[in-house]
Design a protein around this motif. Sequence first.
Motif, PDB file in Angstrom:
ATOM      1  N   ASN A  99      49.943  36.855  40.345  1.00  0.00           N
ATOM      2  CA  ASN A  99      48.542  36.693  40.760  1.00  0.00           C
ATOM      3  C   ASN A  99      47.537  36.941  39.640  1.00  0.00           C
ATOM      4  OD1 ASN A  99      49.247  35.957  43.351  1.00  0.00           O
ATOM      5  ND2 ASN A  99      49.265  38.075  44.088  1.00  0.00           N
ATOM      6  N   ASN A 100      48.039  37.343  38.457  1.00  0.00           N
ATOM      7  CA  ASN A 100      47.151  37.536  37.299  1.00  0.00           C
ATOM      8  C   ASN A 100      46.864  36.220  36.579  1.00  0.00           C
ATOM      9  OD1 ASN A 100      46.801  40.596  36.982  1.00  0.00           O
ATOM     10  ND2 ASN A 100      49.013  40.382  37.284  1.00  0.00           N
ATOM     11  N   PHE A 101      47.429  35.123  37.096  1.00  0.00           N
ATOM     12  CA  PHE A 101      47.269  33.816  36.454  1.00  0.00           C
ATOM     13  C   PHE A 101      46.624  32.827  37.414  1.00  0.00           C
ATOM     14  CE2 PHE A 101      51.011  35.902  34.770  1.00  0.00           C
ATOM     15  CZ  PHE A 101      50.944  35.695  33.400  1.00  0.00           C
ATOM     16  N   ARG A 102      46.004  31.786  36.819  1.00  0.00           N
ATOM     17  CA  ARG A 102      45.613  30.660  37.649  1.00  0.00           C
ATOM     18  C   ARG A 102      46.064  29.379  36.971  1.00  0.00           C
ATOM     19  NH1 ARG A 102      40.083  31.683  35.573  1.00  0.00           N
ATOM     20  NH2 ARG A 102      39.525  29.863  34.341  1.00  0.00           N
ATOM     21  N   PRO A 103      46.725  28.473  37.656  1.00  0.00           N
ATOM     22  CA  PRO A 103      47.304  28.713  38.978  1.00  0.00           C
ATOM     23  C   PRO A 103      48.461  29.702  38.863  1.00  0.00           C
ATOM     24  CG  PRO A 103      48.079  26.627  38.090  1.00  0.00           C
ATOM     25  CD  PRO A 103      47.055  27.130  37.125  1.00  0.00           C
ATOM     26  N   PRO A 104      48.805  30.445  39.936  1.00  0.00           N
ATOM     27  CA  PRO A 104      49.900  31.408  39.848  1.00  0.00           C
ATOM     28  C   PRO A 104      51.228  30.688  39.588  1.00  0.00           C
ATOM     29  CG  PRO A 104      48.598  31.729  41.848  1.00  0.00           C
ATOM     30  CD  PRO A 104      48.185  30.416  41.268  1.00  0.00           C
ATOM     31  N   LEU A 139      45.878  33.111  31.911  1.00  0.00           N
ATOM     32  CA  LEU A 139      45.813  34.539  32.203  1.00  0.00           C
ATOM     33  C   LEU A 139      44.358  34.911  32.486  1.00  0.00           C
ATOM     34  CD1 LEU A 139      47.229  37.290  32.293  1.00  0.00           C
ATOM     35  CD2 LEU A 139      46.966  37.429  29.811  1.00  0.00           C
ATOM     36  N   LYS A 140      44.088  35.358  33.714  1.00  0.00           N
ATOM     37  CA  LYS A 140      42.689  35.581  34.102  1.00  0.00           C
ATOM     38  C   LYS A 140      42.313  37.063  34.201  1.00  0.00           C
ATOM     39  CE  LYS A 140      43.596  35.452  39.076  1.00  0.00           C
ATOM     40  NZ  LYS A 140      43.324  34.823  40.376  1.00  0.00           N
ATOM     41  N   ASN A 141      43.301  37.960  34.242  1.00  0.00           N
ATOM     42  CA  ASN A 141      43.016  39.387  34.424  1.00  0.00           C
ATOM     43  C   ASN A 141      42.611  40.039  33.094  1.00  0.00           C
ATOM     44  OD1 ASN A 141      43.019  42.147  34.863  1.00  0.00           O
ATOM     45  ND2 ASN A 141      44.784  42.101  36.219  1.00  0.00           N
ATOM     46  N   PRO A 142      41.343  40.473  32.958  1.00  0.00           N
ATOM     47  CA  PRO A 142      40.897  41.064  31.684  1.00  0.00           C
ATOM     48  C   PRO A 142      41.627  42.355  31.332  1.00  0.00           C
ATOM     49  CG  PRO A 142      39.191  41.265  33.391  1.00  0.00           C
ATOM     50  CD  PRO A 142      40.255  40.380  33.954  1.00  0.00           C
ATOM     51  N   PRO A 177      46.149  28.894  23.768  1.00  0.00           N
ATOM     52  CA  PRO A 177      44.970  29.711  24.094  1.00  0.00           C
ATOM     53  C   PRO A 177      44.313  29.355  25.421  1.00  0.00           C
ATOM     54  CG  PRO A 177      44.424  28.078  22.425  1.00  0.00           C
ATOM     55  CD  PRO A 177      45.909  28.015  22.601  1.00  0.00           C
ATOM     56  N   GLY A 178      44.647  28.175  25.959  1.00  0.00           N
ATOM     57  CA  GLY A 178      44.055  27.779  27.247  1.00  0.00           C
ATOM     58  C   GLY A 178      42.547  27.685  27.164  1.00  0.00           C
TER      59      GLY A 178
END
Length: 306
Positions: A187-192, A32-35, A58-59
Amino acid sequence: MPKIKAEKKSRVHNEVAKQGIMFNKDYGQHILKNPMVITSMIEKSALRPTDTVLEIGPGTGNMTVRLLENVKKVVACEIDNRLVAELQKRVQGTHLQSKLQIEIGDVLKKELPFFNVCVANVPYQISSPLVFKLLLHRPFFRCAVLMFQREFAQRLVAKPGDKLYCRLSVNTQLLARVDMLMKVGKNNFRPPPKVESSVVRIEPRNPPPPIPYTEWDGLTRIAFTRKNKTLGSAFKQTSVLATLDKNFKLHCSLHNKDIPADFNIKEKIEEILVKAESAEKRARTMDLDDFMTLLHAFNSEGIHFS
């Protein structure tokens, strides 16, 4: 050939590829990359400075660091040693380091530590077993704010008659109050991921209903095998009758009760269903009270599901 297999098992995102991290599809790793989403999940958790938070998967620690800033302690469960190293590196030498405890391994195979709140972007393939591991955990926790695949989240909150209402819905809602909080795009994740996601809040019912969960689970398993069929039809299956017959005889044996010479499990089941006015009911339209009434009707006649 080995190269193709390696590419299939892992997706590489450009940014993290520079750090040498390959995300493993087998572990359902979508960071999850979107703060903004992380902030919202933390706000919905209503954390207290004295809390111990359980985080699963936790990634690279985007959520973990934010949690550490708000609570007394975070216990992070991670299966991937490479990500454990990233997480340790991220807090090393900071004031947050002493507040982080990392548990390495498969969370489904480990005993859960004490925690007040659970916050997690859950690896989707462990969603169902994780929900029940959390809900059957003691002592009770206050709440869990969890990210799931959207359809799974919709099943958790589905009501009788809804298209997605299923055994997962009724079993979860017996043990907890579940609320849908927000939708989260891929799109809030990488990879989606290939699917959309949603965040739910799960609050365990404390005290829980005075019902043996294994009995309840056994009943709903039979009822939802064919959720569009009547219960009368579901309980006529040979395998179901054989299991209930075995359980009945074991129950009689354990309680020193004589089994009637003319005992017939099929007739007994039919009699209970008719008496409980449930023979023509279908699992997809039954609510918690309907299942509770039915379970009591069976149990009071010595018919058990575990």
